[in-house]
Design a protein around this motif. Structure first.
Motif, mmCIF file in Angstrom:
data_model
loop_
_atom_site.group_PDB
_atom_site.id
_atom_site.type_symbol
_atom_site.label_atom_id
_atom_site.label_comp_id
_atom_site.label_asym_id
_atom_site.label_seq_id
_atom_site.Cartn_x
_atom_site.Cartn_y
_atom_site.Cartn_z
ATOM 1 N N ALA A 260 0.827 -1.212 0.000
ATOM 2 C CA ALA A 260 0.000 0.000 0.000
ATOM 3 C C ALA A 260 0.859 1.259 0.000
ATOM 4 O O ALA A 260 1.865 1.346 0.710
ATOM 5 C CB ALA A 260 -0.915 0.000 1.224
ATOM 6 N N VAL A 261 0.452 2.236 -0.810
ATOM 7 C CA VAL A 261 1.074 3.556 -0.857
ATOM 8 C C VAL A 261 0.003 4.561 -0.450
ATOM 9 O O VAL A 261 -1.000 4.720 -1.147
ATOM 10 C CB VAL A 261 1.588 3.879 -2.280
ATOM 11 C CG1 VAL A 261 2.151 5.300 -2.345
ATOM 12 C CG2 VAL A 261 2.638 2.861 -2.716
ATOM 13 N N ASP A 262 0.203 5.197 0.708
ATOM 14 C CA ASP A 262 -0.763 6.169 1.211
ATOM 15 C C ASP A 262 -0.220 7.580 1.033
ATOM 16 O O ASP A 262 0.991 7.790 0.955
ATOM 17 C CB ASP A 262 -1.039 5.932 2.705
ATOM 18 C CG ASP A 262 -1.641 4.560 2.968
ATOM 19 O OD1 ASP A 262 -2.235 3.987 2.027
ATOM 20 O OD2 ASP A 262 -1.485 4.054 4.102
ATOM 21 N N THR A 263 -1.129 8.556 1.031
ATOM 22 C CA THR A 263 -0.675 9.947 0.957
ATOM 23 C C THR A 263 -0.169 10.386 2.331
ATOM 24 O O THR A 263 -0.326 9.669 3.329
ATOM 25 C CB THR A 263 -1.819 10.899 0.527
ATOM 26 O OG1 THR A 263 -2.743 11.001 1.608
ATOM 27 C CG2 THR A 263 -2.522 10.387 -0.726
ATOM 28 N N LEU A 264 0.431 11.586 2.376
ATOM 29 C CA LEU A 264 0.943 12.112 3.648
ATOM 30 C C LEU A 264 -0.196 12.372 4.632
ATOM 31 O O LEU A 264 0.046 12.545 5.823
ATOM 32 C CB LEU A 264 1.743 13.396 3.406
ATOM 33 C CG LEU A 264 3.021 13.239 2.576
ATOM 34 C CD1 LEU A 264 3.791 14.557 2.530
ATOM 35 C CD2 LEU A 264 3.911 12.120 3.112
ATOM 36 N N ASP A 265 -1.422 12.435 4.141
ATOM 37 C CA ASP A 265 -2.585 12.554 5.023
ATOM 38 C C ASP A 265 -3.256 11.204 5.244
ATOM 39 O O ASP A 265 -4.432 11.132 5.630
ATOM 40 C CB ASP A 265 -3.579 13.566 4.442
ATOM 41 C CG ASP A 265 -3.008 14.982 4.486
ATOM 42 O OD1 ASP A 265 -2.375 15.336 5.493
ATOM 43 O OD2 ASP A 265 -3.180 15.718 3.502
ATOM 44 N N ASN A 266 -2.487 10.143 4.964
ATOM 45 C CA ASN A 266 -2.938 8.761 5.193
ATOM 46 C C ASN A 266 -4.198 8.374 4.425
ATOM 47 O O ASN A 266 -5.002 7.574 4.887
ATOM 48 C CB ASN A 266 -3.124 8.502 6.696
ATOM 49 C CG ASN A 266 -1.798 8.613 7.436
ATOM 50 O OD1 ASN A 266 -0.791 8.059 6.980
ATOM 51 N ND2 ASN A 266 -1.784 9.350 8.525
ATOM 52 N N GLN A 267 -4.345 8.955 3.241
ATOM 53 C CA GLN A 267 -5.413 8.499 2.350
ATOM 54 C C GLN A 267 -4.886 7.279 1.586
ATOM 55 O O GLN A 267 -3.780 7.321 1.035
ATOM 56 C CB GLN A 267 -5.763 9.590 1.327
ATOM 57 C CG GLN A 267 -6.229 10.907 1.923
ATOM 58 C CD GLN A 267 -5.951 12.066 0.957
ATOM 59 O OE1 GLN A 267 -4.800 12.407 0.688
ATOM 60 N NE2 GLN A 267 -7.019 12.656 0.445
ATOM 61 N N ALA A 268 -5.661 6.203 1.537
ATOM 62 C CA ALA A 268 -5.277 5.058 0.708
ATOM 63 C C ALA A 268 -5.292 5.509 -0.745
ATOM 64 O O ALA A 268 -6.242 6.146 -1.192
ATOM 65 C CB ALA A 268 -6.265 3.922 0.921
ATOM 66 N N PHE A 269 -4.243 5.201 -1.508
ATOM 67 C CA PHE A 269 -4.146 5.772 -2.851
ATOM 68 C C PHE A 269 -3.671 4.740 -3.879
ATOM 69 O O PHE A 269 -4.397 4.340 -4.767
ATOM 70 C CB PHE A 269 -3.219 6.992 -2.797
ATOM 71 C CG PHE A 269 -3.174 7.820 -4.055
ATOM 72 C CD1 PHE A 269 -4.206 7.785 -4.985
ATOM 73 C CD2 PHE A 269 -2.092 8.669 -4.288
ATOM 74 C CE1 PHE A 269 -4.156 8.572 -6.138
ATOM 75 C CE2 PHE A 269 -2.042 9.459 -5.428
ATOM 76 C CZ PHE A 269 -3.073 9.411 -6.357
ATOM 77 N N LEU A 270 -2.417 4.294 -3.730
ATOM 78 C CA LEU A 270 -1.819 3.422 -4.736
ATOM 79 C C LEU A 270 -1.245 2.178 -4.080
ATOM 80 O O LEU A 270 -1.329 1.993 -2.860
ATOM 81 C CB LEU A 270 -0.715 4.182 -5.494
ATOM 82 C CG LEU A 270 -1.152 5.472 -6.194
ATOM 83 C CD1 LEU A 270 0.058 6.254 -6.693
ATOM 84 C CD2 LEU A 270 -2.107 5.163 -7.347
#
Lengths: 338, 304
Positions: B204-214
């Motif tokens: 899992a690759v999350d954004t800096l705001d911990n949104q699930a993304f890639l």
């Protein structure tokens, strides 16, 4: 043309022309060829305020040819279902305007040009076609009469050398400007986040999807609500290009895909020449004429110096001013990038 | 007068992740015995460096699947680079079985004989589809960013080809010369130590705001979210979709196939199928934006 013969020829400098004004600037700065596109979704730099109408292209070709500069027209997105004729007509218009070559990646466009214009225009295979093996390149050459391939940015210089020995068409390599980390033409990250992508719309991480949101932690640069990077209060912000952001993965925060860098392979011009590359390409059709003039002039001097047998120190000195204060990389040309 | 459209078939796509040979063997044994799919794609698509590990298991897997009545399709690499990788493509293209072409490299070797194009090959319009059909394409699974309407447009204009829609699984979004698993672990691709094996559904690759993304899978980037497009059969028929592709994950893929089979047979409503899928151990939220020509991450509920 075989490898050794190609090496004796002078390398061609291919420069961006986002507008008629930058076309003239690139020509006057010493471009051997300029590349441009029409003002619609048929080209991969479909940004507001950029690109050419048919009349502007015809005028641009006249100006360029008057200075001995070639004009390459990029029709390098993938034609939309039910609208393929728009892409075919763009190719017809480019030919009618006197373009020297059409740069295409979609089989539909390549097939149209090969069938209808084979004797009046050269076909160059766009980097969007992502042809990186001798088999793929030979397929495009034999099927559509493609004369030049823009090399996908996944190959190292030794791999380009080996590739050129295995194919009979010219190669063109990016040397400067924006850098895609993913294989171009095979990346749907932008449409995943925003609904718009290079292949479908000629845009990546489009401005209308960008927001800069300030909160107690500083500034967040977002794309369709997804945070691509964050900046401390007062820190200069960057554009949230999806693959150049910072992300959390495996317990680490990093520029997982690539740092916010641009490509500068200026120091590899001689290596690329020895590798059999015919043409060097500068990215940046979205750039203004001041930038284009300066970069083209510097690369003109660098290429001329390489052709005259200049040494690496001299080339580095010529290109020293071309960093814009930003970080640069030689990308996949150096194998360690992988 | 038009004959009623045949019920779409189910395809199990190739495993995109670096699963050990034993896991692959166990997985396909169960697929052969229990999964209601007509076609199964086998082979390595993402990274040629994994091939020495998985290659030995394929003969048994293929034999087992064919004995169970499945049509086996041999998938080929999406980004061949080395001589060995290019040779593997040429060899697979010489096989009498159906082959999945994922890079133009395979086309000269396969031209004139039947093949499937996978979602890594850029087929965006009817003219390209017809060109490939003339070379031997029998099934086309277009890039995942194309909508159901776009696929339907191609299918209407190119009836000689069966169109396959990527219905289930993390969406393959990009491929690179660079290995992100290696980069994350401070390694280079050439000495990668196969850290991608630790993440059998991708990392899992999350954004800096911990949104699930890639999600990353070696040189491949996928969506974090899981495509779970569950249309009514009449919608698929209206768009002439011939097949749905299910992309393997570590969740119960037999249950996934059964849910889609029930959907296609009209035994379950889309809402019930979605409920069945959401009860499985999926690696991310269920999305279907691309099918509706919207951003790929959008959920069914978010689409108006």
């Amino acid at each position: 043309m075989s490898g050794p013969a190609r090496m004796e020829a002078r390398m061609e400098l291919v420069c961006p022309a986002g507008t008629p004004a930058t076309l003239r600037a690139a020509v006057e700065a010493g471009a051997d060829a300029v590349y441009c596109g029409f003002r619609d979704e048929t080209n991969a730099r479909n940004f507001p305020g950029l690109n050419f109408s048919g009349e502007e292209l015809a005028e641009g070709v006249r100006f360029a040819h008057g200075h001995g500069t070639k004009v390459l027209v990029a029709i390098n997105t993938f034609a939309r279902v039910g609208e393929v004729d728009r892409w075919r007509k763009a190719a017809d218009t480019a030919v009618a305007c006197g373009a020297d070559a059409i740069i295409a990646g979609d089989i539909a466009v390549l097939d149209h040009v090969a069938t209808n214009h084979r004797d009046s225009v050269r076909l160059h295979l766009s980097v969007q076609a992502a042809a990186s093996t001798p088999e793929a390149i030979r397929f495009y050459a034999e099927t559509f009469g493609v004369r030049r391939v823009v090399i996908p940015r996944v190959l190292s210089v030794p791999e380009i050398t080996a590739l050129n020995k295995a194919i009979d068409v010219e190669t063109e390599a990016f040397v400067y400007g924006g850098l895609c980390v993913m294989v171009e033409g095979r990346c749907y990250l932008s449409s995943y986040a925003t609904g718009k992508s290079p292949n479908l719309n000629g845009v990546c991480s489009p401005p209308e999807a960008v927001s800069y949101d300030e909160d107690d932690k500083g500034m967040a640069a977002r794309l369709s609500g997804f945070t691509i990077d964050r900046y401390a209060p007062g820190e200069p912000t960057g554009y949230p290009t999806l693959c150049k952001g910072r992300f959390n993965a495996g317990g680490k925060t990093s520029y997982l895909f690539e740092e916010p860098v641009s490509l500068n392979a200026g120091s590899l011009i001689e290596g690329l020449k020895k590798a059999g590359v015919t043409a060097l390409k500068i990215e940046g059709r979205q750039r203004g004429k001041g930038y284009v003039s300066e970069v083209v002039r510097a690369f003109r001097r660098a290429v001329d110096a390489v052709e005259a047998g200049g040494d690496a120190v001299e080339i580095d000195r010529i290109l020293a001013g071309q960093s814009e204060g930003g970080r640069q990389t030689a990308g996949a040309y150096r194998k360690i990038w992988r | 007068m038009n004959a009623p459209a045949p019920t779409p078939r189910l395809t199990l796509g190739p495993v995109l992740f670096h699963w050990p040979a034993e896991r692959l063997a166990d997985f396909y044994r169960r697929i052969a015995d229990e999964a209601p799919v007509e076609r199964v794609h086998v082979g390595e698509v993402v990274c040629g460096k994994r091939m020495p590990f998985s290659d030995p298991c394929w003969p048994d897997v293929i034999e087992r699947l064919e004995r169970a009545g499945k049509e086996v399709v041999l998938a080929t690499l999406a980004l061949p680079a080395t001589v060995r990788e290019r040779r593997s493509i040429a060899e697979l293209c010489g096989d009498d079985r159906m082959v999945e072409v994922n890079d133009i490299t395979a086309l000269p070797a396969r031209s004139g004989r039947p093949f499937v194009t996978g979602p890594f090959l850029n087929v965006y319009n009817e003219a390209t589809a017809r060109f490939l059909a003339a070379k031997g394409a029998r099934t086309i699974c277009p890039p995942v960013e194309l909508s159901l309407a776009a696929i339907g447009g191609m299918a209407a204009a190119c009836p000689e080809v069966g169109f396959e829609l990527f219905a289930f699984g993390r969406l393959p979004l990009a491929i690179s010369g660079r290995c992100y698993h290696a980069r994350l672990h401070g390694l280079h691709k050439d000495s990668c130590q196969f850290t991608c094996e630790q993440d059998p559904d991708g990392l899992a690759v999350d954004t800096l705001d911990n949104q699930a993304f890639l999600a990353i899978n070696g040189v491949q980037t996928l969506s974090n979210q899981v495509q779970a497009f569950c249309p009514e059969p009449r919608v698929l028929a209206a768009h002439k979709v011939a097949r749905l592709r299910l992309s393997p994950h570590t969740c119960d893929m037999v249950a996934v196939a059964e849910a889609y089979r029930a959907l296609l047979d009209g035994r379950k409503e889309p809402a019930a199928v979605r409920a069945a899928l959401s009860a499985l151990d999926l690696p991310g939220e269920m999305v279907e934006g691309y099918a509706h020509a919207r951003p790929g991450w959008m959920t069914e509920a978010a689409i108006d």
